[in-house]
Design a protein around this motif. Structure first.
Motif, PDB file in Angstrom:
ATOM      1  N   LYS A  80      -3.585  12.508  -4.898  1.00 43.08           N
ATOM      2  CA  LYS A  80      -3.586  11.957  -6.259  1.00 43.08           C
ATOM      3  C   LYS A  80      -2.631  12.719  -7.188  1.00 43.08           C
ATOM      4  O   LYS A  80      -1.868  12.098  -7.943  1.00 43.08           O
ATOM      5  N   GLU A  81      -2.664  14.039  -7.131  1.00 48.82           N
ATOM      6  CA  GLU A  81      -1.853  14.821  -8.067  1.00 48.82           C
ATOM      7  C   GLU A  81      -0.366  14.603  -7.825  1.00 48.82           C
ATOM      8  O   GLU A  81       0.425  14.434  -8.759  1.00 48.82           O
ATOM      9  N   ARG A  82       0.005  14.612  -6.536  1.00 42.96           N
ATOM     10  CA  ARG A  82       1.414  14.425  -6.181  1.00 42.96           C
ATOM     11  C   ARG A  82       1.892  13.038  -6.645  1.00 42.96           C
ATOM     12  O   ARG A  82       2.985  12.888  -7.212  1.00 42.96           O
ATOM     13  N   LEU A  83       1.053  12.053  -6.432  1.00 42.93           N
ATOM     14  CA  LEU A  83       1.415  10.695  -6.861  1.00 42.93           C
ATOM     15  C   LEU A  83       1.480  10.599  -8.381  1.00 42.93           C
ATOM     16  O   LEU A  83       2.389   9.972  -8.946  1.00 42.93           O
ATOM     17  N   GLY A 109      -5.400   7.941 -13.924  1.00 43.31           N
ATOM     18  CA  GLY A 109      -6.254   6.761 -14.113  1.00 43.31           C
ATOM     19  C   GLY A 109      -5.712   5.565 -13.327  1.00 43.31           C
ATOM     20  O   GLY A 109      -6.476   4.804 -12.734  1.00 43.31           O
ATOM     21  N   GLU A 110      -4.390   5.432 -13.315  1.00 42.51           N
ATOM     22  CA  GLU A 110      -3.771   4.324 -12.568  1.00 42.51           C
ATOM     23  C   GLU A 110      -4.121   4.429 -11.081  1.00 42.51           C
ATOM     24  O   GLU A 110      -4.470   3.434 -10.433  1.00 42.51           O
ATOM     25  N   ILE A 111      -4.027   5.641 -10.545  1.00 41.53           N
ATOM     26  CA  ILE A 111      -4.289   5.823  -9.106  1.00 41.53           C
ATOM     27  C   ILE A 111      -5.758   5.548  -8.797  1.00 41.53           C
ATOM     28  O   ILE A 111      -6.091   4.872  -7.816  1.00 41.53           O
ATOM     29  N   ALA A 112      -6.647   6.037  -9.672  1.00 40.52           N
ATOM     30  CA  ALA A 112      -8.086   5.799  -9.454  1.00 40.52           C
ATOM     31  C   ALA A 112      -8.371   4.303  -9.470  1.00 40.52           C
ATOM     32  O   ALA A 112      -9.107   3.775  -8.630  1.00 40.52           O
ATOM     33  N   LYS A 113      -7.739   3.609 -10.406  1.00 34.39           N
ATOM     34  CA  LYS A 113      -7.962   2.157 -10.515  1.00 34.39           C
ATOM     35  C   LYS A 113      -7.397   1.441  -9.288  1.00 34.39           C
ATOM     36  O   LYS A 113      -8.012   0.517  -8.743  1.00 34.39           O
ATOM     37  N   ALA A 114      -6.213   1.879  -8.839  1.00 34.94           N
ATOM     38  CA  ALA A 114      -5.600   1.257  -7.655  1.00 34.94           C
ATOM     39  C   ALA A 114      -6.526   1.414  -6.450  1.00 34.94           C
ATOM     40  O   ALA A 114      -6.711   0.471  -5.677  1.00 34.94           O
ATOM     41  N   CYS A 115      -7.127   2.590  -6.315  1.00 36.51           N
ATOM     42  CA  CYS A 115      -7.999   2.825  -5.157  1.00 36.51           C
ATOM     43  C   CYS A 115      -9.268   1.998  -5.263  1.00 36.51           C
ATOM     44  O   CYS A 115      -9.705   1.391  -4.285  1.00 36.51           O
ATOM     45  N   SER A 116      -9.843   1.945  -6.471  1.00 34.89           N
ATOM     46  CA  SER A 116     -11.101   1.194  -6.578  1.00 34.89           C
ATOM     47  C   SER A 116     -10.826  -0.299  -6.398  1.00 34.89           C
ATOM     48  O   SER A 116     -11.567  -1.000  -5.711  1.00 34.89           O
ATOM     49  N   GLU A 117      -9.723  -0.795  -6.945  1.00 36.43           N
ATOM     50  CA  GLU A 117      -9.388  -2.206  -6.769  1.00 36.43           C
ATOM     51  C   GLU A 117      -9.161  -2.522  -5.284  1.00 36.43           C
ATOM     52  O   GLU A 117      -9.609  -3.549  -4.777  1.00 36.43           O
ATOM     53  N   CYS A 154       7.476   5.367  -2.235  1.00 40.07           N
ATOM     54  CA  CYS A 154       7.926   6.161  -1.086  1.00 40.07           C
ATOM     55  C   CYS A 154       6.801   7.065  -0.595  1.00 40.07           C
ATOM     56  O   CYS A 154       6.603   7.214   0.614  1.00 40.07           O
ATOM     57  N   ILE A 155       6.056   7.645  -1.526  1.00 41.86           N
ATOM     58  CA  ILE A 155       4.932   8.506  -1.107  1.00 41.86           C
ATOM     59  C   ILE A 155       3.877   7.653  -0.393  1.00 41.86           C
ATOM     60  O   ILE A 155       3.324   8.065   0.631  1.00 41.86           O
ATOM     61  N   LEU A 156       3.638   6.436  -0.897  1.00 39.92           N
ATOM     62  CA  LEU A 156       2.693   5.544  -0.204  1.00 39.92           C
ATOM     63  C   LEU A 156       3.193   5.282   1.220  1.00 39.92           C
ATOM     64  O   LEU A 156       2.421   5.306   2.189  1.00 39.92           O
ATOM     65  N   GLY A 157       4.508   5.042   1.358  1.00 38.80           N
ATOM     66  CA  GLY A 157       5.091   4.807   2.690  1.00 38.80           C
ATOM     67  C   GLY A 157       4.926   6.021   3.590  1.00 38.80           C
ATOM     68  O   GLY A 157       4.597   5.899   4.780  1.00 38.80           O
ATOM     69  N   GLU A 158       5.118   7.193   3.009  1.00 37.64           N
ATOM     70  CA  GLU A 158       4.977   8.439   3.765  1.00 37.64           C
ATOM     71  C   GLU A 158       3.532   8.601   4.262  1.00 37.64           C
ATOM     72  O   GLU A 158       3.301   8.983   5.409  1.00 37.64           O
ATOM     73  N   LEU A 159       2.576   8.301   3.379  1.00 37.52           N
ATOM     74  CA  LEU A 159       1.168   8.452   3.758  1.00 37.52           C
ATOM     75  C   LEU A 159       0.776   7.443   4.833  1.00 37.52           C
ATOM     76  O   LEU A 159      -0.084   7.711   5.682  1.00 37.52           O
ATOM     77  N   ALA A 160       1.434   6.272   4.781  1.00 40.50           N
ATOM     78  CA  ALA A 160       1.099   5.232   5.769  1.00 40.50           C
ATOM     79  C   ALA A 160       1.657   5.575   7.149  1.00 40.50           C
ATOM     80  O   ALA A 160       1.110   5.142   8.171  1.00 40.50           O
ATOM     81  N   THR A 161       2.738   6.364   7.173  1.00 38.24           N
ATOM     82  CA  THR A 161       3.405   6.658   8.443  1.00 38.24           C
ATOM     83  C   THR A 161       2.458   7.472   9.334  1.00 38.24           C
ATOM     84  O   THR A 161       1.941   8.503   8.928  1.00 38.24           O
ATOM     85  N   GLY A 162       2.219   6.967  10.524  1.00 31.81           N
ATOM     86  CA  GLY A 162       1.314   7.645  11.456  1.00 31.81           C
ATOM     87  C   GLY A 162      -0.135   7.201  11.284  1.00 31.81           C
ATOM     88  O   GLY A 162      -0.955   7.359  12.167  1.00 31.81           O
ATOM     89  N   MET A 163      -0.446   6.635  10.112  1.00 32.56           N
ATOM     90  CA  MET A 163      -1.819   6.214   9.836  1.00 32.56           C
ATOM     91  C   MET A 163      -1.956   4.703  10.075  1.00 32.56           C
ATOM     92  O   MET A 163      -2.987   4.220  10.527  1.00 32.56           O
ATOM     93  N   LEU A 164      -0.898   3.965   9.752  1.00 35.46           N
ATOM     94  CA  LEU A 164      -0.871   2.520   9.988  1.00 35.46           C
ATOM     95  C   LEU A 164       0.261   2.265  10.990  1.00 35.46           C
ATOM     96  O   LEU A 164       1.224   3.045  11.057  1.00 35.46           O
TER      97      LEU A 164
END
Ligand code: NAD
Length: 479
Positions: free
Chosen positions: A80-83, A100-108, A184-194
């Protein structure tokens, strides 16, 4: 902070000969990121990789897909902090708003996974012929392209990726050229996980966006951005006849007819209008006020606007960050100057601001325009900046006429305790979302979208999204 990324295609980050650069809107002389722009050949490769990944992904049971995606959401929360820093560095909003944006994105996203799990499944329908079973089923649509704007660099991509992948599709995201770091960070986190190719990130401006949305291998386009771009996307998808879900602009209004606690009402209006420097699609842009309350409302909003601390979003004391880029800043400036020439009274702000230590930053003072004429541009056209236009009205009939006399239809709010007034608002207000006695902030699990020029096709949040992310099939089974 310095981001350097290429495009993520088939699980590999790819360099490109040409790059696009981003700057910090609080300090435009400070570079933030360098991104390799995708080429036309990369668009072809990404679409092919998406199709291959989707063929395997769609075969997984929905609970398995949703469990994988839930782990991806966990990874986002852990980062969250890095994003948040990436959002603030390129978009400008305060760190608090970015979190707040990230928290909302996750809950949505978690709610969207619930919609995937509870979406209407296979239905059996009585057949006309003996010995035949009629079944209606829905299947994943295929390759989805997601084109996103600069105001919510995590939430808007996630709003598209979660249902796309949950319902069994692959997604290619083209983030805004002003704020690509978070994607790009979302893409990085997805790599290896999806699985590779399931979630890809391509960089570029209108040309690459245009090539993606019209590509023959693309089955659905989900877009959030301006009406003009929405029209161009409709034209480009004449090539592939892709299904469309468009979330477009707004000219959102709050109608203040009567309020028990006017101070509490104005607190909500000011925050709904000015958060993210007014660059939220659901930001309040107009306040329509019954004439008897007009002076108190103008004074109250002017006080609240003048008190706001404007500055660098990274600074904990800041309440309002800069506008995201220079042409948006110039657009806000020219809209305010046009409003002045059309007779509006500037009762707070009205100009750019110099912030010490942030020379050249795109700061615009929170601005209140009073006595805006209902037919003027400030009352009818999107500004997308920290500006509120106040329009006075006499009767509720007048309020409804002014409210609906815009091209847009995203969201609106009414403050009133009169049951008849509330009933009329709920029935007659031409917007996709309606709020009574509070601001325009939506819940994470409610349908989100607009009508008129604010939206085309299925909403992107809520159960109706299934109509966009899946296709319907009638099956006749003879025994
Ligand atoms: P924009 O339309 O300029 O750009 C949005 C995205 O579209 C960017 O990624 C851009 O590169 C891409 N693009 C531009 N031309 C394209 C083309 N021809 N083909 C394909 N892609 C193309 O919008 P913006 O300035 O980034 O965002 C501000 C606008 O977005 C405002 O009008 C705002 O109201 C709207 N918005 C709406 C919502 C909503 O939910 N309704 C949410 C956020 C923003």
């Amino acid at each position: 902070m310095k981001f350097v990324y290429g495009s993520l295609i088939g699980g590999i980050w790819r360099d490109s000969p040409s790059t696009l650069r981003t700057v910090n809107p609080a300090r435009p002389s400070q570079p933030v990121g360098t991104y390799g722009q995708a080429t036309a050949a990369m668009v072809d490769e990404a679409v092919a990789a998406a199709a291959a990944a989707q063929r395997a992904w769609r075969k997984l049971p929905a609970p398995e897909r949703c469990a994988s995606f839930a782990r991806f959401i966990d990874a986002i929360e852990a980062n969250k902090e890095r994003l948040a820093e990436a959002i603030t560095a390129e978009q400008g909003k305060t760190l608090l708003e970015s979190r707040g944006e990230i928290a909302k994105a996750c809950s949505e996203s978690r709610f969207m996974l619930q919609h995937v799990m509870t979406a209407e499944g296979t239905r059996h329908v009585p057949a006309l012929r003996a010995g035949v079973r009629n079944i209606v089923l829905r299947r994943p649509r295929g390759v989805i392209v997601a084109i996103t704007p600069w105001n919510f660099p995590v939430m808007t991509p996630m709003r598209k990726i979660a249902p796309a992948l949950g319902f069994g599709n692959a997604a290619i995201i083209k983030p805004s050229e002003f704020t690509p770091a978070a994607a790009c960070i979302l893409g990085e986190l997805a790599t290896g996980m999806l699985p590779d190719g399931l979630l890809q990130v391509l960089h570029g401006g209108p040309d690459i966006g245009n090539a993606l949305v019209g590509h023959r291998g693309v089955h659905g386009v989900t877009f959030t951005g301006s009406v003009g771009t929405g029209r161009r996307i409709i034209a480009a998808t004449a090539n592939n006849l892709a299904e469309l879900s468009l979330e477009l602009g707004g000219k959102n209004a709050v109608v203040i007819h009567d309020a028990d606690d006017l101070d509490a009402c104005l607190d909500q209006v000011a925050s709904a209008a000015l958060m993210c420097s007014g660059q939220r699609c659901t930001a309040v842009s107009r306040v329509l006020v019954r004439r008897a309350l007009g002076e108190r409302v103008a004074k109250g909003l002017a006080q609240r606007a003048s008190r706001m601390r404007v500055g660098d979003g990274m600074d904990a004391a800041t309440q309002l960050g800069p506008v995201t880029h220079l042409s948006q800043f110039e657009h806000v400036m020219s809209a305010v100057s046009k409003a002045r020439s059309e007779g509006a009274l500037v009762v707070a702000g009205g100009q750019g601001l110099e912030v010490q230590g942030c020379e050249g930053g795109y700061f615009f003072a929170p601005t209140i325009l009073d006595r805006v004429e209902p037919h003027s541009a400030a009352a009818r056209e999107e500004i997308f900046g920290p500006v509120i236009s106040i329009v006075h009205y006499d009767t509720f009939d007048d309020a409804i006429a002014i409210l609906n006399n815009v091209d847009y239809g995203l969201t609106a709010a009414l403050f009133s305790n009169d049951a008849k007034v509330i009933a009329r608002f709920v029935e007659e207000c031409e917007t996709g979302m309606l709020h009574v006695n509070h601001g325009t902030v939506p819940d994470s699990h409610m349908p989100f979208g607009g009508i008129k020029a604010s939206g085309v096709g299925a909403y992107s949040v809520g159960p109706s999204a299934a109509a966009f992310y899946t296709t319907e099939h009638s099956v006749y089974l003879e025994n």
